[in-house]
Every structure is written in C-alpha cells, then in structure tokens.
Scaffold this motif. Structure first.
Motif, PDB file in Angstrom:
ATOM      1  N   UNK A 186       0.824  -1.206   0.000  1.00  0.00           N
ATOM      2  CA  UNK A 186       0.000   0.000   0.000  1.00  0.00           C
ATOM      3  C   UNK A 186       0.861   1.261   0.000  1.00  0.00           C
ATOM      4  N   UNK A 187       1.968   1.211   0.715  1.00  0.00           N
ATOM      5  CA  UNK A 187       2.865   2.364   0.780  1.00  0.00           C
ATOM      6  C   UNK A 187       3.915   2.343  -0.333  1.00  0.00           C
ATOM      7  N   UNK A 188       3.957   1.243  -1.069  1.00  0.00           N
ATOM      8  CA  UNK A 188       4.919   1.070  -2.156  1.00  0.00           C
ATOM      9  C   UNK A 188       6.349   1.211  -1.640  1.00  0.00           C
ATOM     10  N   UNK A 189       6.682   0.424  -0.632  1.00  0.00           N
ATOM     11  CA  UNK A 189       8.033   0.426  -0.088  1.00  0.00           C
ATOM     12  C   UNK A 189       8.544  -1.006   0.017  1.00  0.00           C
ATOM     13  N   UNK A 190       9.852  -1.155   0.086  1.00  0.00           N
ATOM     14  CA  UNK A 190      10.499  -2.451   0.241  1.00  0.00           C
ATOM     15  C   UNK A 190      10.903  -2.651   1.694  1.00  0.00           C
ATOM     16  N   UNK A 191      10.816  -3.893   2.168  1.00  0.00           N
ATOM     17  CA  UNK A 191      11.394  -4.203   3.461  1.00  0.00           C
ATOM     18  C   UNK A 191      12.863  -4.572   3.310  1.00  0.00           C
ATOM     19  N   UNK A 192      13.258  -5.002   2.093  1.00  0.00           N
ATOM     20  CA  UNK A 192      14.660  -5.304   1.820  1.00  0.00           C
ATOM     21  C   UNK A 192      14.962  -4.980   0.369  1.00  0.00           C
ATOM     22  N   UNK A 193      16.165  -4.461   0.127  1.00  0.00           N
ATOM     23  CA  UNK A 193      16.610  -4.230  -1.239  1.00  0.00           C
ATOM     24  C   UNK A 193      17.492  -5.378  -1.729  1.00  0.00           C
ATOM     25  N   UNK A 194      17.530  -6.469  -0.973  1.00  0.00           N
ATOM     26  CA  UNK A 194      18.121  -7.732  -1.391  1.00  0.00           C
ATOM     27  C   UNK A 194      17.032  -8.796  -1.256  1.00  0.00           C
ATOM     28  N   UNK A 195      15.952  -8.689  -2.057  1.00  0.00           N
ATOM     29  CA  UNK A 195      14.769  -9.530  -1.838  1.00  0.00           C
ATOM     30  C   UNK A 195      15.034 -11.018  -1.984  1.00  0.00           C
ATOM     31  N   UNK A 196      15.851 -11.419  -2.974  1.00  0.00           N
ATOM     32  CA  UNK A 196      16.160 -12.844  -3.104  1.00  0.00           C
ATOM     33  C   UNK A 196      16.935 -13.339  -1.896  1.00  0.00           C
ATOM     34  N   UNK A 197      17.891 -12.537  -1.435  1.00  0.00           N
ATOM     35  CA  UNK A 197      18.693 -12.937  -0.297  1.00  0.00           C
ATOM     36  C   UNK A 197      17.861 -13.141   0.954  1.00  0.00           C
ATOM     37  N   UNK A 198      16.936 -12.211   1.215  1.00  0.00           N
ATOM     38  CA  UNK A 198      16.126 -12.282   2.427  1.00  0.00           C
ATOM     39  C   UNK A 198      14.991 -13.277   2.280  1.00  0.00           C
ATOM     40  N   UNK A 199      14.196 -13.139   1.216  1.00  0.00           N
ATOM     41  CA  UNK A 199      12.960 -13.911   1.092  1.00  0.00           C
ATOM     42  C   UNK A 199      13.166 -15.344   0.633  1.00  0.00           C
ATOM     43  N   UNK A 200      14.255 -15.619  -0.074  1.00  0.00           N
ATOM     44  CA  UNK A 200      14.457 -16.953  -0.632  1.00  0.00           C
ATOM     45  C   UNK A 200      15.671 -17.640  -0.011  1.00  0.00           C
ATOM     46  N   UNK A 201      16.850 -17.007  -0.141  1.00  0.00           N
ATOM     47  CA  UNK A 201      18.072 -17.669   0.318  1.00  0.00           C
ATOM     48  C   UNK A 201      18.073 -17.852   1.828  1.00  0.00           C
ATOM     49  N   UNK A 202      17.880 -16.766   2.571  1.00  0.00           N
ATOM     50  CA  UNK A 202      17.944 -16.859   4.036  1.00  0.00           C
ATOM     51  C   UNK A 202      16.851 -17.777   4.583  1.00  0.00           C
ATOM     52  N   UNK A 203      15.638 -17.647   4.046  1.00  0.00           N
ATOM     53  CA  UNK A 203      14.559 -18.494   4.548  1.00  0.00           C
ATOM     54  C   UNK A 203      14.799 -19.966   4.210  1.00  0.00           C
ATOM     55  N   UNK A 204      15.443 -20.237   3.078  1.00  0.00           N
ATOM     56  CA  UNK A 204      15.787 -21.620   2.739  1.00  0.00           C
ATOM     57  C   UNK A 204      16.835 -22.168   3.703  1.00  0.00           C
ATOM     58  N   UNK A 205      17.810 -21.334   4.059  1.00  0.00           N
ATOM     59  CA  UNK A 205      18.829 -21.771   5.010  1.00  0.00           C
ATOM     60  C   UNK A 205      18.217 -22.004   6.388  1.00  0.00           C
ATOM     61  N   UNK A 206      17.254 -21.175   6.773  1.00  0.00           N
ATOM     62  CA  UNK A 206      16.571 -21.381   8.051  1.00  0.00           C
ATOM     63  C   UNK A 206      15.816 -22.714   8.037  1.00  0.00           C
ATOM     64  N   UNK A 207      15.219 -23.040   6.881  1.00  0.00           N
ATOM     65  CA  UNK A 207      14.411 -24.258   6.784  1.00  0.00           C
ATOM     66  C   UNK A 207      15.253 -25.520   6.647  1.00  0.00           C
ATOM     67  N   UNK A 208      16.385 -25.431   5.916  1.00  0.00           N
ATOM     68  CA  UNK A 208      17.131 -26.646   5.571  1.00  0.00           C
ATOM     69  C   UNK A 208      18.567 -26.662   6.082  1.00  0.00           C
ATOM     70  N   UNK A 209      19.088 -25.518   6.516  1.00  0.00           N
ATOM     71  CA  UNK A 209      20.488 -25.431   6.884  1.00  0.00           C
ATOM     72  C   UNK A 209      20.790 -25.938   8.280  1.00  0.00           C
ATOM     73  N   UNK A 210      22.074 -26.127   8.546  1.00  0.00           N
ATOM     74  CA  UNK A 210      22.531 -26.495   9.880  1.00  0.00           C
ATOM     75  C   UNK A 210      22.498 -25.267  10.784  1.00  0.00           C
ATOM     76  N   UNK A 211      22.645 -25.492  12.072  1.00  0.00           N
ATOM     77  CA  UNK A 211      22.678 -24.376  13.017  1.00  0.00           C
ATOM     78  C   UNK A 211      23.823 -23.428  12.678  1.00  0.00           C
ATOM     79  N   UNK A 212      24.973 -23.991  12.278  1.00  0.00           N
ATOM     80  CA  UNK A 212      26.118 -23.153  11.927  1.00  0.00           C
ATOM     81  C   UNK A 212      25.849 -22.355  10.659  1.00  0.00           C
ATOM     82  N   UNK A 213      25.204 -22.958   9.661  1.00  0.00           N
ATOM     83  CA  UNK A 213      24.888 -22.245   8.424  1.00  0.00           C
ATOM     84  C   UNK A 213      23.914 -21.101   8.674  1.00  0.00           C
ATOM     85  N   UNK A 214      22.963 -21.335   9.557  1.00  0.00           N
ATOM     86  CA  UNK A 214      22.000 -20.273   9.872  1.00  0.00           C
ATOM     87  C   UNK A 214      22.702 -19.058  10.464  1.00  0.00           C
ATOM     88  N   UNK A 215      23.629 -19.299  11.367  1.00  0.00           N
ATOM     89  CA  UNK A 215      24.308 -18.183  12.030  1.00  0.00           C
ATOM     90  C   UNK A 215      25.376 -17.551  11.137  1.00  0.00           C
TER      91      UNK A 215
END
Length: 390
Positions: free
Chosen positions: A84-113
């Motif tokens: 509605x405000x036409x703003x981004x929460x991140x300017x690295x959308x793939x990194x935040x929305x896809x890569x990081x969330x995939x690591x949270x779902x499938x990565x080891x504890x060390x990979x997450x950190x």
C-alpha cells in the motif's frame, strides 16, 4: 463469508503502520540507489537492520531471525501495508525472502548463524544460482556439476539470469551431484562465496537497462567449495529448490495485484478500445484479489492448497503483462520517458525510475520468472485438472 480481519490482525497492522510512520528514512537519506538486487547502500542496510531488530523483517520467523512468529493473516497485512505504501522491506529480496529463509528451513545451526543471519541483518547479500542456458523453467535439467573431492566439492558449469550475482557475497547454487540418478534425484544445494577462485560473474544488460545491470552469467571453473557448505542432504536439493520457490511464491498474488494497481493508476485510455482494455484491467485486478483472498483464507485455516499457487501465478503474471501492454500503448511516445513523479515512494526501487517501456518489459518478464506461463498451464492441467500428459 468474512471480508474483514479480526481485531488482533488489525492491531498487528496498526503497530506496523506506526513503526513505518516513525522510522521510514527520508528521501534525502535514500538518494544513493541500489545498483542491483544484491547491492545495498548503507542506508538500505541500516533500514533492513532496523526491521530485523524490531521483528518486522520476516514476521513469520521467530525473533532470532527478524520476526515475531506471526500468523498467516498477520503476515498478509504486513505485506499488504508494504504494498500500500509502495516500499520495500529489503533491497536484497532474493537474499532475504528466498536464500535466508531456505537456510533457516534446511540449513545447519552453523549455516544459519554464519550465512542466514548476516543476510537478514543487512551485513551480507546473497543471490540465487538456479537457471542455466539449458535449464530455465525446467530446473531439474540443470547440468552444472559438483564432484566430491575429500572435504570439498569441485564445481564446474554455468548459470545465467543470476540477478545481482556481481554484488552478492554468496550464491545459493543448485548443482548436479549424481549424474546417474533421475534428474530430480541427483541435485544438491551449495553455498558458494562469490570471491571463490574460479568463479566469474559477468553482468549483462536487458532491453530496458540504463545505468545499472542486474542479470549475470556465472561461470564455475574448478571452484572448490567446502563440503560443510552443503545445504540439506546430498542429492536432496530438489526439496531445497521447491522450498526456495515456495518462499518466492508465498502471497505472490498480492505483489501482482499491487503492480497491477500501479499500472491501472498510470493508464490514460483515450479511445473506446483503450477504455475497454482499461475496464478489463480493473476486472483482472478484482478477480485476482478475490481468488487470492480465498486462497489466503484456506491457508489461514491450515489447509494445503498447492493448486492455487499455480493458478494465481498464471492469472497474476498474465494480467500484469496485458496491463503493461495497454499502459505502453496509451502512453505513446511518452512511454519512453523516465519520469520521477511524486506517486512513487522513494523506498520503492521498482517504479522509482521506470518508464512505461521498462514496466512493459517487466510485465513480459513476469510471465517467465518464477515459472513460465507455459509451465504453469502444464501444472494446472496435469496436477489440478488431472489431464493426461500431451
């Protein structure tokens, strides 16, 4: 039928809205624009870190990953408020929305950190290494090889359309680790830092590029990757890939609806034909919102509704393409101009510098990225309607 949200959801929206009112960077603070989806000026990193620290970056996640364990409907109003405000929460959308969330779902504890949290805090950026010259929408046909050599994998091959790779700190890269297995069975996912010897990123222009380049070819020539960078199990990368695309497609229909709304607002129909097309754009918008809301309600009830993902992706991307086509037609020669108007918030990098022609090309791209319309139609025919393979 309930067409409004419960009080707890509206309180969640109001709290987020108040946070935005109090903390959005000023236009003067955001004059340096990102050069790709993995390039973030310092102000963009600071903005993302502020969201992370306050639990507004990925609200579905727990606080240690920048969220607040939000419900499905709370996640929706969070995204709806951003749109509605036409703003981004991140300017690295793939990194935040896809890569990081995939690591949270499938990565080891060390990979997450080591990898996910720095991306979420804006300290690193990441891109997604999926598509190849001969493996676009059919990701399972990828041929980039990774061969185990002691405590490393040796990677050889090529990726393409890798957005922001030349600015990213690392790539979540999908490789073939068992060439003899069925094509869906022999894929693995590796974290590959872009500074690794033998990895070369070559950015290239698209038809609407002006100053900044985003797409890349990425070449791997005997790139040695520590085995500890394997995400998930060996040869089980298809699960990670589906999870990655699932993160990308979650509530994607709302993003299509938002872009469609922008196109409608800027369209200036003059002839009767153009006015008829304009009316169709409005009907597409309301149809997308209605179907999306129904899918949202099913998700809120905990129902598994995989068929709606492909249906909404197809409807949303095709509607955006048609609307962008109409916008360019009605703009005429002025469609080649790059206006900076007060309508677009400075926190939105998509539309801030976009001409009608650029938005037209993005409308076409919408029917390709995240799974082509042709692939979506096949999925709907075979998996939703139960039709035989042609």
């Amino acid at each position: 039928m309930q067409l409004t949200f419960d009080d707890d959801v509206e309180r969640f929206r109001a709290e987020f809205s108040a946070f935005l009112d109090a903390n959005l960077p000023s236009e003067s603070q955001t004059l340096e624009r990102p050069q790709s989806v993995s390039h973030m000026p310092q102000w963009a990193r600071d903005w993302q870190r502020l969201l992370f620290d306050n639990g507004w970056l990925l609200p579905a996640q727990p606080p240690e990953f920048g969220g607040r364990n939000a419900t499905v409907l709370q996640q929706f109003v969070h995204l709806d408020e951003l749109c509605r405000r036409r703003i981004f929460h991140s300017f690295n959308p793939q990194g935040v929305n896809i890569v990081a969330t995939s690591l949270i779902a499938f990565g080891t504890a060390e990979q997450k950190q080591r990898w996910a949290v720095p991306v979420l805090r804006g300290e690193m950026t990441a891109s997604l290494g999926m598509s190849e010259p001969n493996a676009g929408s059919d990701l399972a046909s990828l041929s980039t090889r990774a061969v185990r050599d002691g405590d490393h994998f040796v990677v050889n091959g090529q990726k393409v359309w890798t957005s922001g790779a030349h600015h990213a700190d690392f790539l979540l890269t999908f490789v073939r680790t068992d060439p003899d297995a069925p094509k869906h069975k022999g894929i693995s996912a590796l974290i590959i830092p872009t500074k690794t010897q033998g990895l070369v990123c070559r950015p290239f222009a698209d038809v609407a590029s002006r100053d900044n380049l985003d797409f890349n070819e990425v070449f791997f020539d005997d790139v040695r990757v520590p085995a500890e960078n394997l995400v998930g199990e060996l040869n089980q990368g298809w699960r990670v890939a589906n999870g990655s695309l699932g993160h990308e497609r979650t509530m994607m229909w709302l993003l299509f609806a938002d872009r469609l709304d922008n196109l409608i607002a800027d369209c200036r129909p003059r002839t009767s034909v153009e006015r008829d097309q304009y009316a169709s754009m409005i009907m597409d918008y309301h149809a997308l919102r209605a179907l999306g809301s129904a899918a949202l309600a099913r998700a809120a009830r905990g129902e598994v509704d995989t068929s709606s993902v492909s249906v909404l992706k197809l409807l949303g991307s095709e509607a955006e393409r048609r609307a962008a086509d109409v916008l360019l037609d009605t703009a005429g020669i002025e469609g080649l101009v790059h206006p900076v108007t007060g309508r677009y918030q400075h926190m939105n990098n998509d539309e801030y510098f976009a001409s009608s022609f650029e938005r037209y090309t993005r409308g076409i791209a919408a029917t390709i990225a995240g799974g082509t319309s042709e692939i979506q139609r096949n999925i709907i025919a075979q998996q939703v309607l139960g039709l035989p393979r042609g």
